[in-house]
Scaffold this motif. Structure first.
Motif, mmCIF file in Angstrom:
data_model
loop_
_atom_site.group_PDB
_atom_site.id
_atom_site.type_symbol
_atom_site.label_atom_id
_atom_site.label_comp_id
_atom_site.label_asym_id
_atom_site.label_seq_id
_atom_site.Cartn_x
_atom_site.Cartn_y
_atom_site.Cartn_z
ATOM 1 N N PHE A 428 6.938 6.068 -4.777
ATOM 2 C CA PHE A 428 6.444 5.062 -3.837
ATOM 3 C C PHE A 428 4.963 5.281 -3.532
ATOM 4 O O PHE A 428 4.199 4.319 -3.380
ATOM 5 C CB PHE A 428 7.260 5.104 -2.541
ATOM 6 N N ALA A 429 4.561 6.529 -3.426
ATOM 7 C CA ALA A 429 3.136 6.821 -3.194
ATOM 8 C C ALA A 429 2.298 6.354 -4.376
ATOM 9 O O ALA A 429 1.187 5.826 -4.206
ATOM 10 C CB ALA A 429 2.939 8.318 -2.960
ATOM 11 N N LEU A 430 2.832 6.499 -5.591
ATOM 12 C CA LEU A 430 2.117 6.035 -6.788
ATOM 13 C C LEU A 430 2.040 4.510 -6.818
ATOM 14 O O LEU A 430 1.016 3.937 -7.214
ATOM 15 C CB LEU A 430 2.807 6.558 -8.050
ATOM 16 N N TYR A 431 3.118 3.858 -6.398
ATOM 17 C CA TYR A 431 3.098 2.396 -6.320
ATOM 18 C C TYR A 431 1.984 1.933 -5.382
ATOM 19 O O TYR A 431 1.203 1.025 -5.692
ATOM 20 C CB TYR A 431 4.439 1.867 -5.807
ATOM 21 N N ALA A 432 1.920 2.583 -4.222
ATOM 22 C CA ALA A 432 0.897 2.225 -3.242
ATOM 23 C C ALA A 432 -0.500 2.520 -3.784
ATOM 24 O O ALA A 432 -1.453 1.775 -3.519
ATOM 25 C CB ALA A 432 1.137 2.993 -1.940
ATOM 26 N N MET A 433 -0.626 3.591 -4.565
ATOM 27 C CA MET A 433 -1.923 3.941 -5.156
ATOM 28 C C MET A 433 -2.394 2.850 -6.119
ATOM 29 O O MET A 433 -3.577 2.472 -6.118
ATOM 30 C CB MET A 433 -1.806 5.273 -5.908
ATOM 31 N N PRO A 440 -10.120 -3.693 -0.292
ATOM 32 C CA PRO A 440 -11.503 -3.241 -0.084
ATOM 33 C C PRO A 440 -11.600 -1.761 0.277
ATOM 34 O O PRO A 440 -12.530 -1.077 -0.128
ATOM 35 C CB PRO A 440 -12.003 -4.128 1.054
ATOM 36 N N THR A 441 -10.632 -1.249 1.028
ATOM 37 C CA THR A 441 -10.674 0.153 1.459
ATOM 38 C C THR A 441 -10.137 1.105 0.396
ATOM 39 O O THR A 441 -10.293 2.318 0.511
ATOM 40 C CB THR A 441 -9.846 0.340 2.736
ATOM 41 N N ARG A 442 -9.498 0.562 -0.623
ATOM 42 C CA ARG A 442 -8.862 1.353 -1.679
ATOM 43 C C ARG A 442 -7.873 2.361 -1.093
ATOM 44 O O ARG A 442 -7.714 3.474 -1.597
ATOM 45 C CB ARG A 442 -9.906 2.062 -2.545
ATOM 46 N N LEU A 443 -7.223 1.942 -0.016
ATOM 47 C CA LEU A 443 -6.226 2.764 0.658
ATOM 48 C C LEU A 443 -5.038 1.878 1.017
ATOM 49 O O LEU A 443 -5.211 0.796 1.565
ATOM 50 C CB LEU A 443 -6.829 3.396 1.918
ATOM 51 N N ARG A 444 -3.839 2.351 0.702
ATOM 52 C CA ARG A 444 -2.665 1.496 0.948
ATOM 53 C C ARG A 444 -1.462 2.370 1.306
ATOM 54 O O ARG A 444 -1.172 3.360 0.629
ATOM 55 C CB ARG A 444 -2.365 0.673 -0.316
ATOM 56 N N PHE A 445 -0.792 1.992 2.394
ATOM 57 C CA PHE A 445 0.476 2.606 2.732
ATOM 58 C C PHE A 445 1.585 1.866 1.991
ATOM 59 O O PHE A 445 1.494 0.656 1.763
ATOM 60 C CB PHE A 445 0.723 2.559 4.243
ATOM 61 N N TYR A 446 2.615 2.592 1.622
ATOM 62 C CA TYR A 446 3.710 1.973 0.873
ATOM 63 C C TYR A 446 4.453 0.955 1.730
ATOM 64 O O TYR A 446 4.703 1.172 2.915
ATOM 65 C CB TYR A 446 4.691 3.037 0.385
ATOM 66 N N GLU A 447 4.777 -0.179 1.095
ATOM 67 C CA GLU A 447 5.631 -1.200 1.687
ATOM 68 C C GLU A 447 6.682 -1.574 0.661
ATOM 69 O O GLU A 447 6.445 -1.487 -0.554
ATOM 70 C CB GLU A 447 4.812 -2.432 2.085
ATOM 71 N N SER A 448 7.803 -1.988 1.093
ATOM 72 C CA SER A 448 8.908 -2.288 0.173
ATOM 73 C C SER A 448 8.552 -3.384 -0.824
ATOM 74 O O SER A 448 9.070 -3.413 -1.945
ATOM 75 C CB SER A 448 10.156 -2.696 0.967
ATOM 76 N N SER A 449 7.652 -4.299 -0.428
ATOM 77 C CA SER A 449 7.280 -5.398 -1.323
ATOM 78 C C SER A 449 6.479 -4.910 -2.529
ATOM 79 O O SER A 449 6.378 -5.606 -3.540
ATOM 80 C CB SER A 449 6.465 -6.443 -0.561
ATOM 81 N N ILE A 450 5.912 -3.729 -2.423
ATOM 82 C CA ILE A 450 5.071 -3.205 -3.509
ATOM 83 C C ILE A 450 5.899 -2.828 -4.726
ATOM 84 O O ILE A 450 5.452 -2.974 -5.868
ATOM 85 C CB ILE A 450 4.263 -1.980 -3.016
ATOM 86 N N SER A 451 7.095 -2.353 -4.508
ATOM 87 C CA SER A 451 7.898 -1.788 -5.596
ATOM 88 C C SER A 451 8.094 -2.751 -6.751
ATOM 89 O O SER A 451 7.903 -2.406 -7.917
ATOM 90 C CB SER A 451 9.263 -1.342 -5.053
ATOM 91 N N LYS A 452 8.476 -3.994 -6.433
ATOM 92 C CA LYS A 452 8.757 -4.967 -7.485
ATOM 93 C C LYS A 452 7.509 -5.274 -8.303
ATOM 94 O O LYS A 452 7.543 -5.272 -9.539
ATOM 95 C CB LYS A 452 9.327 -6.245 -6.875
ATOM 96 N N GLU A 453 6.377 -5.524 -7.610
ATOM 97 C CA GLU A 453 5.133 -5.855 -8.316
ATOM 98 C C GLU A 453 4.676 -4.698 -9.201
ATOM 99 O O GLU A 453 4.289 -4.897 -10.357
ATOM 100 C CB GLU A 453 4.040 -6.191 -7.297
ATOM 101 N N THR A 454 4.726 -3.479 -8.650
ATOM 102 C CA THR A 454 4.259 -2.315 -9.402
ATOM 103 C C THR A 454 5.160 -2.028 -10.586
ATOM 104 O O THR A 454 4.693 -1.682 -11.670
ATOM 105 C CB THR A 454 4.190 -1.089 -8.475
#
Length: 733
Positions: A428-433, A440-454
């Motif tokens: 999940f941390a890699l997905y957020a990465m 713009p900040t190049r910083l992202r906390f993991y969210e459940s919506s990220i998993s499918k896209e990544t």
């Protein structure tokens, strides 16, 4: 360590050797007369017997030792040495038993038999050693040692036959009350001469086996000293005779030490060293198994084992920070692994300098780090730490003559909020990465919506690895119309991907993936070669010469042999360089010094160079005077609003005016309406491409419709000219 101990033992033994020799020689120098018969005349036989027994024990020990080790070493030299010392030990026993004053041995004891047994022993030792020295060492069968060890008994038997012949065959070597004869001294000096030769040979081989040579060299010196004393003593009561025996005993001991060291001590020490080396190798292998070889940081295996032990100790909030290195893959594929590895090492050092020691920094794979924080009070703390890490990367990395920059994309997953499993937490941390690079900040906390896209993106990247080999990629060509001549003289090569399951994939989707993964290098080379080959096929089919425009990626340009690759493609396809146009994007011009060198080399090949999407970049326009540019391509975003947006219209006018003054050609992209084309014709633009003329088409379609495309273009241009004339007439009216 062994080498140091060995050298130290040389010094210690050398000092002992010198001190003993000095004491004995001083005893002689003070006056041998004073020590004549010092032990009592009746005791000399006993003293001599004791000395000879010690010499016999040492020489017999050498023989037994070599007998025992030959089944394991199986060296012909070792076997010959053992047989030689067995012979010497037998001759020493015969010498002791036949010594004057000893009980009856075959015949009454006389100096005749005793001295000849000694002389046979002495000559055999010198001659035997020099023969063995020149024998080529080879492996022999164990059974041969029985045959070799039987030879000493034949030799001693022959000596007995000669010495105890009824009628003396040999002249005497010692005359009582007169001392050694000339013959004895001559034979003694022959033995000395042979040993001097042996000493020279030993010195030449000192570097191969220093300790063995040292011991053998000392033994030779002791033997020579004993030989000298045996040539000048008067009788058995002379102190020179006793000291000569001491030197002879010392020589035998040093010989024993040399052979013991070479056959037992050294192999044993080598075995110990091998075990130590194996232990160090195991430690090194264990370290390598749990650490990254470039940075020496803990690796994924170490991290997983740590998480399995520590993650569930308490339910307190913990965090995984996945840190991606921007452009590291492109640097590796373009400049090479050496530059990329050095940069990774420097980045790792900066990260370690900032992170508290209690945080675990690991290196996973080749292009990202992971930080495990076992206690998190709030997310604001994580943001601050991430920003500190990003700020640390703002300073350029100086690697040889390159000044390289990079940014960090940081993804954060929380335990137990996002997941309570270690593998899932890292994923999940890699997905957020991966998603962080879009912010713009190049910083992202993991969210459940990220998993499918990544997940979809990673699967697409995996499929892209096989797309080229499976011939899923192909090229389409969009015609470019020369507005001055009304002819189609050039095309732009555009790559397409037809996925076997997902269908057509947009270049806007897979090109960024290719650039990040480094696949753009092989794909770009394939595009270049395929486009050049296609131009030659059109020429062979009867079409007039067509110039093809090919986009170059940053990774391709930064390849160490990029110029050579393009030159090889031109030579392979036999395409004239003037029919190839290489397009770079404006954002590539950040590193002006490096780009200037490369572009001048490319220009020297004879190709033309264009700046694609001009006006959308963010670098200084000063590169226009430094780079050998032939053409500017106006981005479609300006052209599409040329009728409705005064700002875009002003920018287009400015680009056209600037290009005219710099003597550069201009290509306008994205022409879809006649009004847009009409404005560009009036503004004296050189070339246009867009759907108004033709969408990108297959090579075959372009070839078959080449004449039709010209007719359509002529019709459009004629209609524009007619409208212009009609407008002028209306104004006049």
């Amino acid at each position: 360590m062994w080498k140091i101990n060995e050298d130290f033992s040389f010094v210690k033994q050398g000092i002992q050797f010198v001190l003993l020799s000095m004491i004995l020689l001083i005893a002689i120098g003070l006056g041998s007369d004073k020590f004549y018969g010092i032990f009592g005349e009746n005791n000399y036989v006993t003293i001599h017997l004791m000395m000879e027994m010690l010499i016999t024990v040492v020489t017999m020990s050498i023989s037994i030792q070599t007998w025992l080790i030959t089944p394991y070493i199986l060296s012909n030299r070792v076997l010959y040495v053992g047989a030689l010392f067995l012979t010497i030990s037998l001759l020493e026993m015969a010498h002791a038993l036949s010594y004057k004053g000893m009980p009856f041995f075959i015949t009454e004891s006389t100096p005749y038999a005793s001295t000849w047994f000694y002389m046979f022993c002495r000559l055999l030792l010198s001659i035997g050693f020099i023969i063995i020295f020149f024998i080529k060492e080879k492996e022999i069968k164990s059974i041969y040692r029985w045959f070799i060890y039987s030879l000493p008994f034949l030799i001693i038997t022959g000596c007995f036959v000669v010495i105890y012949a009824p009628t003396p065959i040999l002249p005497p070597l010692l005359i009582e009350s007169e001392g050694p004869t000339v013959l004895k001294n001559t034979l003694q000096y022959i033995a000395v001469a042979i040993h001097l030769v042996i000493m020279v040979l030993l010195l030449k081989n000192f570097k191969k086996a220093p300790k063995i040579v040292f011991l053998l060299f000392g033994s030779s010196i002791y033997l020579i000293m004993s030989d000298f004393l045996y040539t000048i003593y008067q009788d058995v009561y002379d102190i020179k005779n006793f000291i000569g025996h001491i030197f002879e005993l010392g020589a035998s001991y040093l010989l024993f030490r040399a052979i013991y060291f070479s056959s037992i001590e050294k192999p044993f020490q080598q075995l110990i060293d091998t075990q130590k080396h194996l232990e160090k190798s195991r430690e090194k292998m264990h370290f390598m198994a749990y650490h990254n070889e470039i940075t020496n940081l803990p690796n994924e295996r170490f991290l997983m084992e740590t998480l399995k032990k520590d993650l569930y100790i308490s339910k307190s909030q913990k965090a995984i920070l996945a840190i991606g290195i921007e452009r590291i893959t492109a640097i590796k594929t373009s400049l090479g692994s050496t530059y990329a590895d050095q940069m990774i090492g420097l980045i790792a050092q900066r990260l370690k300098n900032i992170l508290p020691e209690k945080h675990l920094l690991c290196m996973l794979r080749e292009d990202y780090f992971v930080v495990y924080i076992d206690e998190v009070s709030n997310t604001h703390q994580l943001k601050q730490l991430s920003q500190q890490l990003q700020v640390a990367m703002e300073e350029s990395f100086q690697i040889q003559h390159f000044s390289l920059n990079s940014q960090l994309n940081i993804g954060i997953a929380l335990f137990p909020t996002d997941s309570s499993r270690e593998e899932e937490l890292i994923r999940f941390a890699l997905y957020a990465m991966h998603e962080a690079q879009k912010t713009p900040t190049r910083l992202r906390f993991y969210e459940s919506s990220i998993s499918k896209e990544t997940t979809e993106r990673l699967l697409l990247e995996n499929d892209l690895h096989d797309a080229l080999a499976n011939q899923e990629l192909f090229l389409e060509y969009q015609p470019q119309l020369d507005l001055r001549t009304g002819q189609i003289k050039s095309v732009e090569a555009l790559v397409r991907w037809q996925h076997p399951k997902k269908g057509w994939i947009s270049p806007g989707v897979f090109i960024p993936i290719a650039e990040e993964s480094g696949l753009i290098i092989p794909i770009g080379q394939w595009i270049l070669e395929t486009a050049c080959q296609q131009v030659k096929r059109w020429e062979a089919a009867g079409l007039p010469p067509i110039k093809v425009a090919v986009n170059l990626s940053l990774g391709q340009l930064f390849q160490q042999n990029s110029v050579e690759i393009i030159q090889n493609v031109l030579e392979k396809t036999q395409l004239k360089p003037k029919y190839l146009q290489l397009e770079i994007t404006e954002s590539m011009t950040i590193n002006i010094d490096h780009m200037t060198t490369i572009l001048h080399k490319l220009k020297a090949l004879g190709v033309t160079i264009a700046v694609d999407d001009f006006g959308t970049g963010y670098s200084s326009l000063s590169y226009l005077k430094d780079f050998p540019i032939d053409c500017l391509k106006i981005d479609r975003s300006f052209v599409q609003k040329i009728q409705s947006n005064s700002t875009d219209k002003a920018l287009v006018d400015m680009i056209l005016s600037m290009a005219k003054h710099l003597q550069l050609k201009v290509v306008a992209e994205g022409i879809e309406e006649i009004e847009q084309l009409s404005y560009l014709v009036a503004s004296q633009c050189d070339t246009i491409q867009g759907f108004l003329l033709s969408k990108p088409v297959s090579p075959r379609t372009f070839q078959e419709n080449y004449v039709t495309l010209h007719n359509d273009a002529k019709y459009i241009l004629d209609s524009i000219s007619a409208s212009k004339v009609q407008g002028e007439r209306t104004l006049q009216t």
